[in-house]
Design a protein around this motif. Sequence first.
Motif, PDB file in Angstrom:
ATOM      1  N   SER A  79       5.188 -10.875   6.129  1.00 17.26           N
ATOM      2  CA  SER A  79       6.333 -11.371   5.374  1.00 17.26           C
ATOM      3  C   SER A  79       5.868 -12.127   4.135  1.00 17.26           C
ATOM      4  O   SER A  79       5.070 -13.060   4.231  1.00 17.26           O
ATOM      5  CB  SER A  79       7.199 -12.282   6.248  1.00 17.26           C
ATOM      6  N   MET A  92      13.499 -16.314   7.356  1.00 13.42           N
ATOM      7  CA  MET A  92      13.489 -14.956   7.880  1.00 13.42           C
ATOM      8  C   MET A  92      13.820 -14.883   9.367  1.00 13.42           C
ATOM      9  O   MET A  92      14.033 -13.794   9.903  1.00 13.42           O
ATOM     10  CB  MET A  92      12.117 -14.319   7.641  1.00 13.42           C
ATOM     11  N   THR A  96      13.982 -11.727  11.882  1.00 16.66           N
ATOM     12  CA  THR A  96      12.792 -11.402  12.679  1.00 16.66           C
ATOM     13  C   THR A  96      12.941 -11.756  14.153  1.00 16.66           C
ATOM     14  O   THR A  96      12.328 -11.110  15.000  1.00 16.66           O
ATOM     15  CB  THR A  96      11.548 -12.087  12.094  1.00 16.66           C
ATOM     16  N   PHE A 107       3.689 -14.482   8.838  1.00 20.76           N
ATOM     17  CA  PHE A 107       4.329 -15.139   7.697  1.00 20.76           C
ATOM     18  C   PHE A 107       3.231 -15.870   6.920  1.00 20.76           C
ATOM     19  O   PHE A 107       2.734 -16.908   7.357  1.00 20.76           O
ATOM     20  CB  PHE A 107       5.395 -16.116   8.165  1.00 20.76           C
TER      21      PHE A 107
END
Length: 367
Positions: A79, A92, A96, A107
């Motif tokens: 990400s 997110m 996710t 991430f």
Amino acid sequence: MENRSKPRKILKTILAIILTLLILFILAVAGIFVYDKIKDAQEWDKLKEQGYINQVSAGSYNLNVCIRGNNDAAYTVVSMAGLNNMANVVDMEPVTDQLTDKYCFAFVDRSGYGLSDDTNEEQTVEQIVTDYRTALRNSGVKSPYVLMAHSLSGVYASYWQQQYPDEIKAVIYLDPTQIGSHDIDEEMQNRHADFGMYMNVVFSKTGIERLFFDPTEYTVNLKTQQQKDNAEMIWHRCPMSWAVCSEENNYSDNIIKTRDLLIPNDIPKLYIDASAYTIEDIREKIAYTKQIEEQAGKSDSEIQILEESVDDRFVDAMKSFYENNIKTYIDKLGNVTYINIPGEHSIFKHKPDEVAKAIGDFLGKLK
């Protein structure tokens, strides 16, 4: 003699007052700095307890690589945050969290973002992609990767998949910055960090910004109170950085450099476009933006004017934008699955269920 000594006494008094004020100012700044560092440490511990913090070396500084989901997945979804989105790992989650039973997500906060260190290193597209690759390698995350890039990070994802195709399984573009057009407009060419951005960095580093910076507008549309609290802690830690200023200064160069080397390839790509192409969708998008701003305690007269003036001209303008920018970009990328989910630019917060389904369907079809 008496007449001469009087001005001297006045001057000494003025200098004493100035010196006193200066000392008080220094003490105040020092106190604010200490308070900010104490709060930073407390928030760091809270975020670490929840598994957000995993700093690894990217060379002369550390980047945070938060890994979530199924460690047995065949590949890792990386990400990548949009410009100055400090709390990407939390933002997110509404998407996710629906996918972590099947897939693994990494991430990665690039330098100057969220839970990573800041740097004075020039933020060229080469440097940024090198940092991503180094941090992933040092965190033990092996390729192939699926890059999941929002907004400006789509530029970095495009450069990455073009230069290192063997590392990339697929790319997911979340309403990315469009770089397909041959024309770079004047505003983009002249884009750079202004004085206010540099001052915000100073305020951020000294802790002064904590006293007046309100991250509510960035967290109000998260789903749970815990997510809002976590995002606010991250934003307070790093509301602005030297690296973000450098990204602004390299904005057009990074786009031009990436655009000029793009050649269509067979790497599967999902392009989620958040643009609105009907009057109904445009009005819905404006209403959502207005609602979020009102919840954040803001009032934007331009939104009100826009809301009252929507007509077919907006539709024609958006269709023209698609043909001249988005379609051109898609053609340059090659092997793209295009999906339109009309809404706010941070579409993963606006319509997380639709985005999660689109991503899940796309990942499920990868060989």
